[in-house]
Design an enzyme around this catalytic site. Structure first.
Site, PDB file in Angstrom:
ATOM      1  N   ASP A   1      -7.485  12.870  42.564  1.00 21.83           N
ATOM      2  CA  ASP A   1      -8.888  13.138  42.881  1.00 21.83           C
ATOM      3  C   ASP A   1      -9.402  12.202  43.970  1.00 21.83           C
ATOM      4  O   ASP A   1      -9.123  10.994  43.937  1.00 21.83           O
ATOM      5  CB  ASP A   1      -9.767  12.941  41.640  1.00 21.83           C
ATOM      6  CG  ASP A   1     -10.126  14.245  40.957  1.00 21.83           C
ATOM      7  OD1 ASP A   1     -10.083  15.296  41.613  1.00 21.83           O
ATOM      8  OD2 ASP A   1     -10.457  14.194  39.755  1.00 21.83           O
TER       9      ASP A   1
ATOM     10  N   GLU B   1     -14.424  25.122  36.894  1.00 24.57           N
ATOM     11  CA  GLU B   1     -14.873  24.388  35.713  1.00 24.57           C
ATOM     12  C   GLU B   1     -16.203  24.917  35.187  1.00 24.57           C
ATOM     13  O   GLU B   1     -17.170  25.058  35.922  1.00 24.57           O
ATOM     14  CB  GLU B   1     -15.005  22.892  36.019  1.00 24.57           C
ATOM     15  CG  GLU B   1     -15.472  22.084  34.810  1.00 24.57           C
ATOM     16  CD  GLU B   1     -15.357  20.582  34.979  1.00 24.57           C
ATOM     17  OE1 GLU B   1     -15.749  19.858  34.051  1.00 24.57           O
ATOM     18  OE2 GLU B   1     -14.881  20.142  36.044  1.00 24.57           O
TER      19      GLU B   1
END
Length: 276
Positions: free
Chosen positions: A83, A181
């Site tokens: 990330d 998500e």
């Protein structure tokens, strides 16, 4: 030794056997998940999971590199993605490339992940065209939690068009995969059908091309954290608490250490308390 998966392996998984993805932040956990996963994500969730931060916003580039290096040491098979933390790529494509190149060089990861849809399309294209593979992330993007007013489902009702535009934009820009998500199931299904790159769901749809969870969540390491989209496969927090309590009792009642745990003394020495 198993052959390490590549971006090409991920691309051809579209519409086939779902990709298995989990997070990892340490070498021991990386070794555990590696034989079973196609993608291992060193997520910025490390800030909350291991460092006790209230959100991912306090995670630094140095933290991601540190944990990325640790995870790399534990992987042989899975594709590793790291990330990009908040503030390390939003300023513009040049900033994003500089930091992403550093992450790849120092951790040995195969790709980076960044959050955002249409607004990040130019940056994704810039990175991808310069040899930095990008996994995109739309829907609920935790780094923008303050803008969303909390960890709320995204893409409900008319807002579905925005999330769909985001998904199409990052796919067109050159992302190799897309995390969806906390979006409605029907929207995640439609996005999966319409874009050409694999979708990785978390709180999305079983129709996605893969699924990801935070490994600590699915292992039950957080006793009081039970989001709807997480299936717990065991309850390690409960088992760990039981073990720690047993250890504490053994120490206080002098049952540990036993003769088998010490050096240079006989059973009789231990029984009479010989300290020589």
């Amino acid at each position: 030794m198993s052959k390490t998966l590549t971006l090409a392996n991920i691309a051809v998984a579209k519409g086939k056997t779902p990709l298995v993805c989990l997070t990892a932040y340490t070498t021991p956990v990386a070794r555990l998940v590696d034989p079973h996963c196609d993608i291992v994500l060193v997520g910025d969730s490390v800030g909350m999971v291991l460092h006790g931060l209230p959100s991912t916003l306090g995670v630094t580039l140095e933290m991601m590199i540190l944990h990325g290096k640790a995870v790399r040491r534990g992987l042989e098979r899975a594709l590793m993605v790291v990330d990009m933390p908040f503030g390390s790529y939003e300023e513009g494509p040049e900033q994003a490339f500089c930091n992403a190149a550093r992450v790849m060089a120092e951790t040995g990861c195969a790709a980076v992940k960044l959050e955002g849809g249409e607004v990040m399309a130019e940056t994704i294209q810039f990175l991808a065209s310069r040899g930095v593979p990008v996994m995109a992330h739309v829907g609920l993007t935790p780094q923008a939690v303050n803008s969303f007013g909390g960890y709320r489902v995204q893409g409900k009702g008319e807002d579905a068009d925005r999330v769909m535009r985001d998904a199409l934009a990052v796919a067109e820009a050159g992302a190799f995969a897309l995390v969806l998500e906390k979006v409605p199931e029907t929207l995640a299904r439609r996005i999966t059908e319409e874009i050409t790159i694999p979708t990785i769901g978390i709180g999305a749809s079983p129709a996605c091309d893969g699924q990801i969870l935070v490994v600590d969540d699915m292992l039950g390491l957080f006793g009081d954290f039970r989001p709807k989209f997480v299936k717990r496969y065991t309850e390690l927090a409960q088992a760990a608490e039981t073990a720690i309590a047993a250890y504490a009792r053994d120490v206080r009642e002098r049952r540990f250490p036993g003769i088998e745990h010490v050096f240079g003394h006989t059973t009789k020495d231990i029984e009479r308390g010989d300290q020589t």
